[in-house]
Structure formats: structure tokens, C-alpha cells
Scaffold this motif. Structure first.
Motif, mmCIF file in Angstrom:
data_model
loop_
_atom_site.group_PDB
_atom_site.id
_atom_site.type_symbol
_atom_site.label_atom_id
_atom_site.label_comp_id
_atom_site.label_asym_id
_atom_site.label_seq_id
_atom_site.Cartn_x
_atom_site.Cartn_y
_atom_site.Cartn_z
ATOM 1 N N LEU A 199 0.837 -1.201 0.000
ATOM 2 C CA LEU A 199 0.000 0.000 0.000
ATOM 3 C C LEU A 199 0.871 1.249 0.000
ATOM 4 O O LEU A 199 1.710 1.434 0.883
ATOM 5 C CB LEU A 199 -0.914 0.004 1.226
ATOM 6 C CG LEU A 199 -1.919 1.154 1.316
ATOM 7 C CD1 LEU A 199 -2.914 1.095 0.164
ATOM 8 C CD2 LEU A 199 -2.654 1.118 2.652
ATOM 9 N N MET A 200 0.644 2.112 -1.008
ATOM 10 C CA MET A 200 1.445 3.327 -1.151
ATOM 11 C C MET A 200 0.668 4.601 -0.854
ATOM 12 O O MET A 200 1.235 5.560 -0.334
ATOM 13 C CB MET A 200 2.029 3.400 -2.560
ATOM 14 C CG MET A 200 3.025 2.304 -2.885
ATOM 15 S SD MET A 200 3.827 2.543 -4.485
ATOM 16 C CE MET A 200 2.450 2.235 -5.598
ATOM 17 N N GLU A 201 -0.630 4.625 -1.174
ATOM 18 C CA GLU A 201 -1.361 5.871 -0.980
ATOM 19 C C GLU A 201 -2.815 5.628 -0.600
ATOM 20 O O GLU A 201 -3.411 4.619 -0.957
ATOM 21 C CB GLU A 201 -1.294 6.741 -2.231
ATOM 22 C CG GLU A 201 -2.016 6.172 -3.438
ATOM 23 C CD GLU A 201 -1.966 7.126 -4.620
ATOM 24 O OE1 GLU A 201 -3.038 7.669 -4.987
ATOM 25 O OE2 GLU A 201 -0.862 7.321 -5.166
ATOM 26 N N ILE A 202 -3.365 6.583 0.156
ATOM 27 C CA ILE A 202 -4.755 6.555 0.591
ATOM 28 C C ILE A 202 -5.341 7.945 0.386
ATOM 29 O O ILE A 202 -4.686 8.957 0.653
ATOM 30 C CB ILE A 202 -4.877 6.164 2.080
ATOM 31 C CG1 ILE A 202 -4.367 4.751 2.320
ATOM 32 C CG2 ILE A 202 -6.320 6.266 2.553
ATOM 33 C CD1 ILE A 202 -4.392 4.347 3.780
ATOM 34 N N GLY A 203 -6.593 7.994 -0.074
ATOM 35 C CA GLY A 203 -7.330 9.243 -0.151
ATOM 36 C C GLY A 203 -8.432 9.241 0.877
ATOM 37 O O GLY A 203 -9.219 8.294 0.945
ATOM 38 N N ILE A 204 -8.511 10.281 1.726
ATOM 39 C CA ILE A 204 -9.483 10.332 2.818
ATOM 40 C C ILE A 204 -10.125 11.717 2.884
ATOM 41 O O ILE A 204 -9.651 12.674 2.283
ATOM 42 C CB ILE A 204 -8.831 10.024 4.179
ATOM 43 C CG1 ILE A 204 -7.718 11.042 4.461
ATOM 44 C CG2 ILE A 204 -8.307 8.611 4.230
ATOM 45 C CD1 ILE A 204 -7.164 10.966 5.857
ATOM 46 N N ALA A 205 -11.201 11.815 3.653
ATOM 47 C CA ALA A 205 -11.816 13.111 3.914
ATOM 48 C C ALA A 205 -11.002 13.865 4.954
ATOM 49 O O ALA A 205 -10.349 13.265 5.814
ATOM 50 C CB ALA A 205 -13.254 12.921 4.405
ATOM 51 N N ALA A 206 -11.059 15.190 4.897
ATOM 52 C CA ALA A 206 -10.244 16.009 5.796
ATOM 53 C C ALA A 206 -10.600 15.815 7.254
ATOM 54 O O ALA A 206 -9.752 15.970 8.129
ATOM 55 C CB ALA A 206 -10.383 17.482 5.418
ATOM 56 N N ASN A 207 -11.858 15.481 7.546
ATOM 57 C CA ASN A 207 -12.257 15.301 8.935
ATOM 58 C C ASN A 207 -12.377 13.827 9.307
ATOM 59 O O ASN A 207 -13.122 13.461 10.208
ATOM 60 C CB ASN A 207 -13.574 16.024 9.209
ATOM 61 C CG ASN A 207 -14.717 15.504 8.351
ATOM 62 O OD1 ASN A 207 -14.494 14.948 7.286
ATOM 63 N ND2 ASN A 207 -15.944 15.686 8.820
ATOM 64 N N CYS A 208 -11.637 12.977 8.615
ATOM 65 C CA CYS A 208 -11.663 11.544 8.926
ATOM 66 C C CYS A 208 -11.088 11.285 10.305
ATOM 67 O O CYS A 208 -10.046 11.826 10.677
ATOM 68 C CB CYS A 208 -10.860 10.778 7.870
ATOM 69 S SG CYS A 208 -10.745 9.009 8.178
ATOM 70 N N ASN A 209 -11.772 10.457 11.077
ATOM 71 C CA ASN A 209 -11.288 10.017 12.382
ATOM 72 C C ASN A 209 -10.687 8.624 12.235
ATOM 73 O O ASN A 209 -11.214 7.799 11.503
ATOM 74 C CB ASN A 209 -12.430 9.955 13.398
ATOM 75 C CG ASN A 209 -13.043 11.313 13.653
ATOM 76 O OD1 ASN A 209 -12.591 12.053 14.502
ATOM 77 N ND2 ASN A 209 -14.077 11.648 12.876
ATOM 78 N N SER A 210 -9.605 8.371 12.948
ATOM 79 C CA SER A 210 -8.953 7.075 12.789
ATOM 80 C C SER A 210 -8.250 6.652 14.066
ATOM 81 O O SER A 210 -7.728 7.473 14.818
ATOM 82 C CB SER A 210 -7.920 7.140 11.658
ATOM 83 O OG SER A 210 -7.199 5.933 11.576
ATOM 84 N N TYR A 211 -8.231 5.341 14.280
ATOM 85 C CA TYR A 211 -7.373 4.796 15.321
ATOM 86 C C TYR A 211 -5.923 4.966 14.893
ATOM 87 O O TYR A 211 -5.607 5.078 13.708
ATOM 88 C CB TYR A 211 -7.661 3.304 15.527
ATOM 89 C CG TYR A 211 -8.963 3.004 16.212
ATOM 90 C CD1 TYR A 211 -9.020 2.798 17.586
ATOM 91 C CD2 TYR A 211 -10.145 2.918 15.491
ATOM 92 C CE1 TYR A 211 -10.216 2.505 18.218
ATOM 93 C CE2 TYR A 211 -11.353 2.635 16.105
ATOM 94 C CZ TYR A 211 -11.382 2.423 17.481
ATOM 95 O OH TYR A 211 -12.567 2.138 18.097
ATOM 96 N N SER A 212 -5.025 4.947 15.859
ATOM 97 C CA SER A 212 -3.615 5.220 15.569
ATOM 98 C C SER A 212 -2.910 4.055 14.894
ATOM 99 O O SER A 212 -1.831 4.229 14.340
ATOM 100 C CB SER A 212 -2.873 5.574 16.865
ATOM 101 O OG SER A 212 -3.000 4.521 17.808
ATOM 102 N N ASP A 213 -3.491 2.858 14.931
ATOM 103 C CA ASP A 213 -2.794 1.688 14.378
ATOM 104 C C ASP A 213 -3.504 1.143 13.149
ATOM 105 O O ASP A 213 -3.535 -0.062 12.910
ATOM 106 C CB ASP A 213 -2.638 0.593 15.432
ATOM 107 C CG ASP A 213 -3.964 0.174 16.065
ATOM 108 O OD1 ASP A 213 -4.991 0.782 15.714
ATOM 109 O OD2 ASP A 213 -3.964 -0.740 16.908
ATOM 110 N N ALA A 214 -4.085 2.026 12.339
ATOM 111 C CA ALA A 214 -4.782 1.584 11.123
ATOM 112 C C ALA A 214 -3.825 1.027 10.091
ATOM 113 O O ALA A 214 -4.215 0.225 9.246
ATOM 114 C CB ALA A 214 -5.579 2.735 10.529
ATOM 115 N N LEU A 215 -2.569 1.459 10.123
ATOM 116 C CA LEU A 215 -1.604 1.108 9.079
ATOM 117 C C LEU A 215 -0.429 0.316 9.624
ATOM 118 O O LEU A 215 0.731 0.597 9.313
ATOM 119 C CB LEU A 215 -1.099 2.382 8.395
ATOM 120 C CG LEU A 215 -2.102 3.061 7.462
ATOM 121 C CD1 LEU A 215 -1.738 4.502 7.224
ATOM 122 C CD2 LEU A 215 -2.180 2.318 6.139
ATOM 123 N N ILE A 216 -0.700 -0.707 10.400
ATOM 124 C CA ILE A 216 0.379 -1.543 10.940
ATOM 125 C C ILE A 216 1.035 -2.348 9.824
ATOM 126 O O ILE A 216 0.360 -2.974 9.009
ATOM 127 C CB ILE A 216 -0.169 -2.498 12.028
ATOM 128 C CG1 ILE A 216 -0.605 -1.702 13.256
ATOM 129 C CG2 ILE A 216 0.863 -3.545 12.426
ATOM 130 C CD1 ILE A 216 -1.210 -2.553 14.336
#
Length: 479
Positions: free
Chosen positions: A266-283
Motif C-alpha cells: 500500500l502506497m497511498e490513501i485518499g481520505i476526507a479532511a475530517n476523517c477520524n482514525s485509530y492510531s494503528d490503522a496502518l500496521i
């Protein structure tokens, strides 16, 4: 005597309960049936005591005791475990296929008529000889585990009016690609888990949630189209998708933990500016380096506190080298200072920054901390100069800013851009200027411009200047 007769009667009934009950009401020409309604004269195909073999042609009507009954269903487990079954021909009179109807059978060919409106769970699970299936048009949902374990099922045609796919529906199937219809609004958890041959999928505009493990273990999945209205992604949704290179989710508001765990390509992700996320989404995503930020969407109410508080940690602690800001700010990137929340980005790994028209880089309670971006090499801007930005002297001297040709003069008179020593027109790009017919697949294209410096689309026809992720450029002909 009366008491003895009562005891004998009870014993007789007990013995009768151990005798095998008839599993069918009648048999005609080797096919077994149960009557569904004596009043409506309907019946269903049921299982055979000796298992069905070869080719079975189910009639639309069958005669029994001087009555003509309509066959309206393939009953539950009717053809289950039929190891020598090859073909079943189903008539247009059938509207229902029951749960486990063909479970673990050896069937190779099955023409399901469009009269079928309901297919039960596990109906074709572990039918390992089926390679193609045309889902009936009037059946608007795929029940749980319907095709689980159909390892040779490589192609499925779904009707345009399909609305729901339930859990484990295609788990472990051999499908290589699938186009989900636009009316589909619900895909339940584990629906495509371990489809190791699935290389591409198109997600329609009605899908707003991707549940946990939906695509986990899809090790060949490299391309995802659509997903423009996905708002919530649950844990492990793309776990172990080791071939996935990019994904664009411009409306996503919540990304739970370990969503992209072990997506090593995985090289790139497109998200909304106000996206909420856990800190370990990209382990364990060692190649992730590019983030595209789309304009904010309306926020969810009652977001999990853990999601809300870790977003700024998620973005600021990832080695992002390319940032494409198409929104005005990250509305929930929070850093608390003196009791007030301020919005801040501090990406010290950043090398390439792409800014949209009129981008505002700093204002009250939001700040792009450019002073942390010691590695910033290049900035790409659109026609309208972005405003603000606390750039450093080193950046003014060393960072190259590329602007559209016709906007160049405007940039030379606008703060802070007029202070950059390396303010360049698009046509002044360094690198090869040879005209070629093909693009270099080894590099990611950041953007495309015509010879006047205007941004153009991917399908623009003619000579364009492409900007690659490594900073080089090239003129190409797009046909």
C-alpha cells in the motif's frame, strides 16, 4: 387390565418414535417431493434416499393421486452431498432455493431461472466444481455463506437490482474480479474473506460501510474502483491485502484500528479532511508514503473517544513523503495548548506537497507547521495561489515551487510565494522533455498539465507534461 393396556400403548408409541420417518411425500420418475400446500397444489423437490446422480431435470408440474402439482421450490438440503451429481435443470416455476440445497455437491452446471426470488444460506457452499454463476435478476440479496468454499467459482454475474450481500457469502471463492451493482447498499462482514484470486473490485455509490474482514486475506487484490461514498470502515476490513497499492475514499469519516494491517504494498490513501482514525490503522505498511486529503464531510455524532483523540497522532507519526491537500484543512487534527484545541500538521518526512486552488495553510486554530518539514523538496500549486504558510528560510531558498504558466506572474507578486528562489513555470520542469508514447510504470504520477500549465485529467488527449513522485517530469502523448 386398563392400566396394562395404557402401559402397552405407551411402549408402542415409544417404539414407533425410533422408526425412521419418511423424508418425502411422494416420488415420480426418480425425483422425490414434499407437498407444500394441498390447497394451492404446490410442492418442492426434496432429498433422495439414494442421493441424486448425473443429470436431474426438474419438471414444472408433477402428477400425484390424480392431481397436478406445481413445483415451486428446491427444498432444504435437497441435493446436499450428492457426489455424482453433474447437472440440475430448474424450471421457471421455481421461486425458492432452500438453505443447503446444493451444499457440498459435485454439480458442475446450474441454470438458475429468473423466476427465483430467494436463495437460502449455504445453498451452493463447497460446490467446488462450479466455475460460473448467473445470479437471478429477481433475487435482491445473497444470503450468508451462499458460495463459501466454491474454490473454482471464478466468475459471478450480479443483477443490477441486487441490494444486499450477507456475511461469508463469497468466503474462499476463486473469483478474480467482480463488479458490484450500483443499487447494492449493504455488504456484511467477511463477505469476500480469503478470495485469494480476487484482483479487482468495483464498489458502487450506495455502499457506505465496509464491515470487519470484508476483504481480509484477498492477497491478489490490487485495484479498488469506486467507494466514493464509503463513510465507515471497520477493523481488519483489508487485513493482509498484500497486493493493494492505493485506495481512494473521499467521504470516509471513520477508519478503525488495523484496517490496513499487513498491506505491505500500500502506497497511498485518499481520505476526507475530517476523517477520524485509530492510531494503528496502518500496521506493517512499509511502502505507504502518500496521502490525498479531500474536503470535509459532515461529522458522525458520538464518535468513539479513542478514534477522536488519536487522529493527529496517526497522521503526524507516519513517514509521509507526499501530501496532496485538496481540502482547506484537517478539521480534527488536534493539539491542545492552554486549554484550547489547535489544529496542526507536523510531518517531518514530507518531500512533496500538492496544494489546491486557494489553499489556506494557516489561520486561527489551524496550522501547517512547515518548520518541521526539513526535507521538503517541491511544491505543486494550481492557478489560484494558496495563502499563509510559515515557511523557513531554507525552504524559500531550496524548495522548488511549480506553478501553471499563466499564473506565474501572479505568484511572483503574492506572499509567501514571491519569496521562493526557485519559483518555476510548469514548462520549466527539469528532466527529460522527449516526446514518448508511453508512461513509465515504475513511478507514481502526481499530476498532468497541458503545455499552458493547466491541470488536465487522466483521459485528456494530446501532449501533456506529467510530474512523477520522484520529482522528474516527462512530456507524453495521451491517446
Amino acid at each position: 387390565m386398563k392400566r396394562i393396556l395404557q402401559i402397552l400403548g405407551m411402549v408402542s408409541m415409544a417404539l414407533m418414535s425410533f422408526l425412521p420417518a419418511s423424508s418425502y411425500d411422494f416420488e415420480v420418475d426418480g425425483i422425490y417431493y414434499n407437498i407444500l400446500s394441498a390447497a394451492d397444489l404446490t410442492c418442492e423437490v426434496t432429498s433422495s434416499p439414494d442421493k441424486y446422480t448425473g443429470t436431474v431435470k426438474v419438471p414444472s408440474t408433477v402428477g400425484y393421486k390424480s392431481k397436478d402439482l406445481t413445483v415451486t421450490a428446491i427444498g432444504e438440503k435437497a441435493f446436499e452431498d450428492c457426489s455424482d451429481l453433474i447437472i440440475v435443470e430448474i424450471p421457471e416455476s421455481v421461486t425458492t432455493i432452500g438453505p443447503y440445497a446444493f451444499h457440498s455437491s459435485s454439480i458442475k452446471t446450474l441454470d438458475t431461472p429468473n423466476s427465483v426470488q430467494k436463495i437460502g444460506s449455504y445453498a451452493f457452499a463447497y460446490c467446488k466444481n462450479i466455475t460460473y454463476f448467473d445470479w437471478p435478476d429477481r433475487c435482491t440479496e445473497i444470503a450468508n455463506n451462499t458460495f463459501e468454499g466454491c474454490t473454482n467459482l471464478s466468475d459471478v454475474k450480479l443483477p443490477s437490482m441486487l441490494k444486499e450481500i450477507y456475511s461469508y457469502a463469497f468466503m474462499g471463492c476463486g473469483i478474480s474480479n467482480i463488479e458490484l451493482p450500483d443499487f447494492l447498499s449493504y455488504i456484511e462482514w467477511n463477505a469476500f474473506q480469503d478470495c485469494t484470486s480476487l484482483s479487482s473490485i468495483k464498489i458502487g455509490p450506495m455502499v457506505k460501510t465496509i464491515y470487519h474482514d470484508t476483504f481480509s486475506g484477498c492477497s491478489s487484490l490490487s485495484s479498488i474502483e469506486g467507494g466514493s461514498n464509503v463513510e465507515y470502515i471497520y477493523k481488519w476490513a483489508f487485513l493482509n491485502c498484500i497486493s493493494l497499492k492505493s485506495i481512494s475514499l473521499p467521504q470516509v469519516r471513520v477508519i478503525e484500528n488495523e484496517v490496513f494491517k499487513n498491506c505491505t504494498e500500500l502506497m497511498e490513501i485518499g481520505i476526507a479532511a475530517n476523517c477520524n482514525s485509530y492510531s494503528d490503522a496502518l500496521i506493517n505498511c512499509p511502502n505507504f508514503h502518500k496521502l490525498i486529503v479531500y474536503p470535509s464531510t459532515k461529522s458522525y455524532q458520538n464518535i468513539d473517544e479513542e478514534v477522536e483523540k488519536t487522529w493527529h497522532e496517526w497522521i503526524n507519526n507516519i513517514d509521509i513523503t507526499e501530501l496532496d491537500l485538496r481540502a482547506r484543512c484537517f478539521s480534527n487534527v488536534k493539539v491542545k495548548h492552554s486549554g484550547i484545541y489547535y489544529y496542526s500538521l507536523e510531518i517531518d518526512s514530507l518531500e512533496t506537497l500538492r496544494l489546491s486552488n486557494g489553499q489556506n495553510l494557516s489561520w486561527d486554530r489551524w496550522n501547517f507547521n512547515m518548520q518541521k518539514c526539513d526535507r521538503l523538496k517541491q511544491i505543486f500549486c494550481d492557478e489560484i495561489p494558496p495563502t499563509g504558510g510559515n515557511f523557513t528560510n531554507s525552504q524559500y531558498i531550496n524548495t522548488i515551487v511549480y506553478v501553471p504558466d499563466k499564473a506565474y506572474e501572479t505568484y511572483t507578486q503574492t506572499e509567501p510565494w514571491k519569496y521562493f528562489w526557485n519559483l518555476k513555470r510548469m514548462s520549466e520542469y527539469s528532466g527529460t522533455h522527449d516526446i514518448t508514447m508511453t508512461e513509465d510504470p515504475s513511478r507514481t504520477i502526481i499530476n498532468r498539465y497541458d503545455l499552458n500549465g493547466r491541470v488536465v485529467s487522466d483521459n485528456y488527449k494530446g501532449i501533456v507534461i506529467v510530474v512523477f513522485s520522484d520529482g522528474t517530469t516527462k512530456k507524453i502523448i495521451q491517446n
